[in-house]
Scaffold this motif. Structure first.
Motif, short mmCIF file in Angstrom:
data_model
loop_
_atom_site.label_atom_id
_atom_site.label_comp_id
_atom_site.label_asym_id
_atom_site.label_seq_id
_atom_site.Cartn_x
_atom_site.Cartn_y
_atom_site.Cartn_z
N ILE A 135 0.84 -1.20 0.00
CA ILE A 135 0.00 0.00 0.00
C ILE A 135 0.88 1.26 0.00
CG2 ILE A 135 -1.85 1.27 1.21
CD1 ILE A 135 -3.05 -1.32 0.71
N ALA A 136 1.96 1.22 0.79
CA ALA A 136 2.86 2.38 0.85
C ALA A 136 3.51 2.62 -0.51
CB ALA A 136 3.92 2.18 1.93
N PHE A 137 3.83 1.53 -1.20
CA PHE A 137 4.39 1.67 -2.56
C PHE A 137 3.38 2.39 -3.46
CE2 PHE A 137 4.38 0.13 -6.93
CZ PHE A 137 5.63 0.53 -7.35
N LEU A 138 2.12 1.96 -3.39
CA LEU A 138 1.10 2.59 -4.25
C LEU A 138 0.89 4.05 -3.89
CD1 LEU A 138 -1.63 -0.19 -4.59
CD2 LEU A 138 0.01 0.55 -6.33
N GLU A 139 0.98 4.33 -2.60
CA GLU A 139 0.81 5.73 -2.17
C GLU A 139 1.87 6.61 -2.86
OE1 GLU A 139 1.09 9.32 -0.23
OE2 GLU A 139 2.53 7.83 0.46
N ASP A 178 -8.31 11.60 -6.15
CA ASP A 178 -8.44 12.05 -4.75
C ASP A 178 -9.06 10.95 -3.89
OD1 ASP A 178 -7.48 14.48 -5.66
OD2 ASP A 178 -9.44 15.45 -5.75
N GLN A 179 -10.07 10.27 -4.46
CA GLN A 179 -10.71 9.18 -3.70
C GLN A 179 -9.70 8.06 -3.43
OE1 GLN A 179 -13.81 8.43 -6.56
NE2 GLN A 179 -15.36 9.47 -5.35
N ALA A 196 -6.14 3.13 4.62
CA ALA A 196 -5.61 1.77 4.81
C ALA A 196 -4.32 1.82 5.62
CB ALA A 196 -5.37 1.09 3.46
N LEU A 197 -3.44 2.75 5.30
CA LEU A 197 -2.17 2.85 6.04
C LEU A 197 -2.43 3.22 7.51
CD1 LEU A 197 0.07 4.68 3.38
CD2 LEU A 197 0.31 2.31 4.17
N LYS A 198 -3.37 4.15 7.71
CA LYS A 198 -3.69 4.57 9.08
C LYS A 198 -4.26 3.38 9.87
CE LYS A 198 -6.12 8.33 11.46
NZ LYS A 198 -7.41 7.83 11.97
N ALA A 199 -5.16 2.63 9.23
CA ALA A 199 -5.77 1.47 9.91
C ALA A 199 -4.68 0.45 10.27
CB ALA A 199 -6.83 0.84 9.01
N LEU A 200 -3.72 0.24 9.37
CA LEU A 200 -2.65 -0.72 9.67
C LEU A 200 -1.79 -0.22 10.82
CD1 LEU A 200 -1.52 -1.93 6.13
CD2 LEU A 200 -2.64 -3.29 7.91
N ASP A 201 -1.52 1.10 10.84
CA ASP A 201 -0.72 1.66 11.93
C ASP A 201 -1.44 1.51 13.27
OD1 ASP A 201 1.25 2.32 10.19
OD2 ASP A 201 0.67 4.42 9.97
N GLU A 202 -2.77 1.51 13.21
CA GLU A 202 -3.56 1.36 14.45
C GLU A 202 -3.86 -0.10 14.75
OE1 GLU A 202 -6.85 3.86 13.40
OE2 GLU A 202 -5.79 5.71 13.96
N GLY A 203 -3.37 -1.00 13.92
CA GLY A 203 -3.57 -2.43 14.15
C GLY A 203 -4.95 -2.92 13.74
N ASP A 204 -5.69 -2.10 13.02
CA ASP A 204 -7.04 -2.48 12.59
C ASP A 204 -6.98 -3.12 11.19
OD1 ASP A 204 -9.72 -2.71 12.01
OD2 ASP A 204 -10.26 -0.67 12.60
N VAL A 205 -6.58 -4.39 11.16
CA VAL A 205 -6.40 -5.08 9.87
C VAL A 205 -7.71 -5.19 9.07
CG1 VAL A 205 -5.58 -7.21 8.75
CG2 VAL A 205 -4.33 -6.28 10.69
N PRO A 206 -8.84 -5.54 9.72
CA PRO A 206 -10.09 -5.63 8.93
C PRO A 206 -10.44 -4.32 8.22
CG PRO A 206 -10.40 -6.64 11.09
CD PRO A 206 -9.05 -5.99 11.11
N LYS A 207 -10.22 -3.18 8.88
CA LYS A 207 -10.53 -1.89 8.24
C LYS A 207 -9.56 -1.66 7.07
CE LYS A 207 -11.71 2.89 8.95
NZ LYS A 207 -10.77 3.74 8.27
N ALA A 208 -8.29 -2.01 7.27
CA ALA A 208 -7.31 -1.84 6.19
C ALA A 208 -7.68 -2.73 5.00
CB ALA A 208 -5.91 -2.20 6.69
N GLU A 209 -8.15 -3.94 5.29
CA GLU A 209 -8.57 -4.86 4.21
C GLU A 209 -9.73 -4.28 3.42
OE1 GLU A 209 -9.40 -8.38 6.47
OE2 GLU A 209 -7.44 -9.25 6.02
N MET A 225 -5.96 4.90 0.22
CA MET A 225 -4.61 4.46 0.60
C MET A 225 -4.23 5.00 1.97
SD MET A 225 -2.50 4.67 -2.98
CE MET A 225 -3.37 5.91 -3.90
N MET A 226 -4.54 6.28 2.22
CA MET A 226 -4.19 6.88 3.51
C MET A 226 -4.98 6.19 4.63
SD MET A 226 -1.95 8.82 2.38
CE MET A 226 -1.32 9.63 3.82
#
Ligand SMILES: [Fe+2]
Ligand SMILES: [Fe+2]
Length: 184
Positions: A42-46, A84-85, A93-106, A90-91
């Motif tokens: 995801i970070a690569f795509l960002e 923009d959407q 998904a990255l935020k959710a991963l940083d917060e440990g919320d894998v289902p939201k990132a998925e 991407m942002m």
């Protein structure tokens, strides 16, 4: 043929490869086993999709095409909104991963894969052919020079090698070598 359009299609190839890897990871429910790689993709795509590819479309090709191809001008405004959407997805998904919320990132990543798959096919099948029909050759040369300068200044001259190597590496690490060969 327009060189600037061909280069954007080349970018799409790299983007699609990484989207396919993410799509397969989601489909096979393996994101929780590979959270670091999921985040890397995801970070690569960002960077590659948002800051490089979409920036080139918006700042250079779409800008020039809006003037020379009035028929597609409205579509280009909508495509920019879709960029923009995609950035927000991407942002998020990255935020959710940083917060440990894998289902939201998925969930965000799934939406991103679907959204970008549609966006890229509209560009490839409708918008780019229309632009190739009306963009002046001299304008294409100018846009190509702008692309090159932008890449060298912001990402480095060897950015394509770096991006391709990343796409192949993440595919191999997550799915094994030659995964998509049997499918396509
Ligand atoms: Fe786009
Ligand atoms: Fe694109």
């Amino acid at each position: 043929m327009r060189t600037s359009v061909t280069l954007l299609q080349y970018d799409h190839g790299i983007v699609r490869q990484v989207l396919d890897v993410i799509g397969e990871l989601l489909r096979s429910h393996r994101t929780d086993r590979h959270p670091a790689e999921f985040r890397e993709a995801i970070a690569f795509l960002e960077q590659f999709l948002d800051r490089f590819h979409h920036a080139k479309e918006e700042r250079f090709l779409f800008e020039a095409a809006a003037l020379e191809c009035p028929k597609v001008a409205e579509t280009l405004v909508r495509l920019k909104k879709e960029h923009d959407q995609a950035r927000r997805m991407m942002m998020n998904a990255l935020k959710a991963l940083d917060e440990g919320d894998v289902p939201k990132a998925e969930k965000e990543a799934r939406t991103l894969v679907d959204h970008m798959t549609l966006h890229i096919s509209e560009e490839e099948n409708q918008v780019f052919p229309a632009i190739e029909n009306c963009l002046q050759l001299e304008t294409d040369v100018k846009v190509h020079v702008q692309f090159e300068r932008f890449m060298e200044e912001e990402f480095g001259r060897n950015y394509y090698q770096v991006a391709e190597a990343f796409a192949n590496d993440i595919q191999e690490r997550l799915l094994g070598p030659g995964f998509f060969k049997g499918i396509v």
